[in-house]
Design an enzyme around this catalytic site. Structure first.
Site, PDB file in Angstrom:
ATOM      1  N   ASP A  62       1.098  -0.923  -0.014  1.00  0.00           N
ATOM      2  CA  ASP A  62      -0.544  -0.122  -0.122  1.00  0.00           C
ATOM      3  C   ASP A  62       0.879   1.117   0.387  1.00  0.00           C
ATOM      4  OD1 ASP A  62      -1.798   2.385   0.487  1.00  0.00           O
ATOM      5  OD2 ASP A  62      -2.562   0.570   1.847  1.00  0.00           O
ATOM      6  N   TYR A 155      -9.703  15.336  -4.913  1.00  0.00           N
ATOM      7  CA  TYR A 155      -8.699  14.652  -5.643  1.00  0.00           C
ATOM      8  C   TYR A 155      -7.871  15.909  -6.484  1.00  0.00           C
ATOM      9  CZ  TYR A 155      -7.006  12.711 -10.240  1.00  0.00           C
ATOM     10  OH  TYR A 155      -6.070  11.561 -10.574  1.00  0.00           O
TER      11      TYR A 155
HETATM   12  N1  LIG Z   1      -6.792   8.277 -16.479  1.00  0.00           N
HETATM   13  C1  LIG Z   1      -6.222   9.826 -15.513  1.00  0.00           C
HETATM   14  O1  LIG Z   1      -7.340  10.095 -17.281  1.00  0.00           O
HETATM   15  C2  LIG Z   1      -5.727  10.186 -15.184  1.00  0.00           C
HETATM   16  C3  LIG Z   1      -5.732  11.240 -15.266  1.00  0.00           C
HETATM   17  C4  LIG Z   1      -4.708  12.436 -14.221  1.00  0.00           C
HETATM   18  C5  LIG Z   1      -4.273  11.882 -13.228  1.00  0.00           C
HETATM   19  N2  LIG Z   1      -3.671  10.138 -13.439  1.00  0.00           N
HETATM   20  C6  LIG Z   1      -3.734   9.429 -12.301  1.00  0.00           C
HETATM   21  O2  LIG Z   1      -2.693   8.296 -12.730  1.00  0.00           O
HETATM   22  C7  LIG Z   1      -2.086   7.551 -11.495  1.00  0.00           C
HETATM   23  C8  LIG Z   1      -2.222   5.861 -12.153  1.00  0.00           C
HETATM   24  O3  LIG Z   1      -3.533   6.412 -12.281  1.00  0.00           O
HETATM   25  P1  LIG Z   1      -4.300   5.337 -14.053  1.00  0.00           P
HETATM   26  O4  LIG Z   1      -4.878   6.561 -14.602  1.00  0.00           O
HETATM   27  O5  LIG Z   1      -3.032   4.238 -14.079  1.00  0.00           O
HETATM   28  O6  LIG Z   1      -5.055   4.409 -13.128  1.00  0.00           O
HETATM   29  P2  LIG Z   1      -5.610   2.573 -12.926  1.00  0.00           P
HETATM   30  O7  LIG Z   1      -6.868   2.636 -11.632  1.00  0.00           O
HETATM   31  O8  LIG Z   1      -5.402   1.986 -14.521  1.00  0.00           O
HETATM   32  O9  LIG Z   1      -4.427   2.610 -11.926  1.00  0.00           O
HETATM   33  C9  LIG Z   1      -3.630   2.937 -10.413  1.00  0.00           C
HETATM   34  C10 LIG Z   1      -3.481   1.473  -9.633  1.00  0.00           C
HETATM   35  O10 LIG Z   1      -2.847   2.318  -8.797  1.00  0.00           O
HETATM   36  C11 LIG Z   1      -3.123   1.502  -7.674  1.00  0.00           C
HETATM   37  N3  LIG Z   1      -3.370   1.719  -6.498  1.00  0.00           N
HETATM   38  C12 LIG Z   1      -4.483   2.307  -5.708  1.00  0.00           C
HETATM   39  N4  LIG Z   1      -4.285   2.357  -4.589  1.00  0.00           N
HETATM   40  C13 LIG Z   1      -3.152   2.088  -4.266  1.00  0.00           C
HETATM   41  C14 LIG Z   1      -2.617   2.391  -2.693  1.00  0.00           C
HETATM   42  N5  LIG Z   1      -2.881   2.398  -1.589  1.00  0.00           N
HETATM   43  N6  LIG Z   1      -1.204   1.273  -2.670  1.00  0.00           N
HETATM   44  C15 LIG Z   1      -0.744   1.226  -4.212  1.00  0.00           C
HETATM   45  N7  LIG Z   1      -1.057   1.296  -5.241  1.00  0.00           N
HETATM   46  C16 LIG Z   1      -2.371   1.610  -5.430  1.00  0.00           C
HETATM   47  C17 LIG Z   1      -4.417   0.952  -8.432  1.00  0.00           C
HETATM   48  O11 LIG Z   1      -4.881  -0.768  -7.418  1.00  0.00           O
HETATM   49  C18 LIG Z   1      -4.338   0.320  -9.578  1.00  0.00           C
HETATM   50  O12 LIG Z   1      -3.357  -0.594 -10.426  1.00  0.00           O
HETATM   51  C19 LIG Z   1      -2.886   7.725 -10.369  1.00  0.00           C
HETATM   52  O13 LIG Z   1      -2.306   8.368  -9.455  1.00  0.00           O
HETATM   53  C20 LIG Z   1      -3.442   9.270 -10.981  1.00  0.00           C
HETATM   54  O14 LIG Z   1      -4.353   9.588  -9.795  1.00  0.00           O
HETATM   55  C21 LIG Z   1      -4.963   9.374 -13.875  1.00  0.00           C
END
Ligand SMILES: NC(=O)c1ccc[n+]([C@@H]2O[C@H](COP(=O)([O-])OP(=O)(O)OC[C@H]3O[C@@H](n4cnc5c(N)ncnc54)[C@H](O)[C@@H]3O)[C@@H](O)[C@H]2O)c1
Length: 266
Positions: A62, A155
């Site tokens: 985590d 967020y």
């Molecule tokens: N997808 C978008 O449009 C977007 C836009 C801006 C920022 N982000 C950021 O990009 C990053 C990656 O997200 P994503 O879009 O690939 O989403 P995603 O949900 O596909 O991947 C996020 C991963 O983080 C893991 N996770 C969540 N909480 C956790 C914890 N406490 N410890 C360890 N792992 C944990 C989840 O299990 C998941 O595998 C995030 O920080 C998200 O906020 C995403």
């Protein structure tokens, strides 16, 4: 080009989306990846890396829990002899509730994962990178951290904090040869945004996804991963303490009516 040959790389949130895409690219460029996540998706990521001939290990950790982060950092050192790069990318959206519908426990949990997570990665990871003579830390923020309109209050505040944390950490690591930068994705097709993309596809409304940016589309995870690798690599050797928006141009303008290419101004 193998920018990460034999480098030890830690990626959080590596079980899905941007973290998985980056893990695959780091490994494809010779990196030895410790892929961390709270879900079993991380085992699949490691299997995908092995299938492409790369080196990776999985750990369930985590990213917002200090003992787990210490365990993760120790595991990377034990498996790969040290740490050169950390991509602190794990994040949760926490839904879209407005201020008045958000309770303190939800706000706290979003801050814990999205902001305290990167803080812990720096706190416990940077000393190990310093032992190698330097390296890079990339934190995933968001365009939601730049201004309002791209996420819930919790967020958005968490991601604004990440942008500031990158700047502060870059300063506090002065002399260590460790660069710290924030990556600010725009709307990207990942596990987090799957419902949005699925809905748009099913409803035949994909042309509406990302229409507010001048590229008029959402991003694929690989496009964010490539930007993360740039920040983590020596290609960005003089980029430090910055927030890089990778959002199709969304955050480059105030919300005005845009004149389309080829149209005459009226
Ligand atoms: N997808 C978008 O449009 C977007 C836009 C801006 C920022 N982000 C950021 O990009 C990053 C990656 O997200 P994503 O879009 O690939 O989403 P995603 O949900 O596909 O991947 C996020 C991963 O983080 C893991 N996770 C969540 N909480 C956790 C914890 N406490 N410890 C360890 N792992 C944990 C989840 O299990 C998941 O595998 C995030 O920080 C998200 O906020 C995403």
């Amino acid at each position: 080009m193998a920018r990460f040959q034999n480098k030890s790389i830690v990626v959080t949130g590596a079980g899905s989306g941007i973290g998985r895409a980056a893990s695959l690219l780091f490994a494809a460029e010779g990196g030895h990846v410790l892929a961390a996540d709270v879900t079993e998706g991380v085992d699949e990521t490691v299997a995908m890396i092995a299938a492409q001939g790369g080196t990776a290990r999985a750990i369930r950790a985590d990213a917002g829990h200090e003992p787990a982060v210490i365990r993760m950092i120790d595991a990377a050192v034990e498996a790969h002899g040290g740490i050169d790069v950390i991509f602190a990318n794990a994040g949760i959206s926490g839904g879209m509730a407005n201020i008045f519908d958000t309770d303190v426990s939800l706000f706290t949990e979003v801050l814990r994962v999205n902001l305290i997570g990167p803080f812990l990665a720096i706190k416990h990871g940077a000393p190990r990178i310093a032992e190698r003579g330097g390296g890079a830390i990339v934190l995933t923020a968001s365009v939601a951290g730049i201004r309002s309109g791209a996420g819930s209050p919790a967020y958005s505040a968490s991601k604004a904090g990440v942008i500031n944390l990158a700047a502060v950490a870059a300063q506090q690591l002065s002399g260590s040869n460790i660069r710290v930068n924030a990556l600010c994705p725009g709307l990207t097709e990942t596990g987090m945004t799957k419902p949005t993309f699925d809905y748009a596809r099913d409803a035949g409304k994909m042309d509406r996804v990302g229409r507010l940016n001048p590229l008029k589309r959402g991003a694929q995870a690989d496009e964010l991963a490539r930007a993360a690798l740039f920040l983590a690599s020596d290609d960005a050797s003089y980029v430090n303490g910055q927030a890089l928006a990778v959002d199709g141009g969304l955050s480059s303008s105030h919300p005005v009516t845009r004149q389309e290419y080829g149209q005459t101004a009226v």
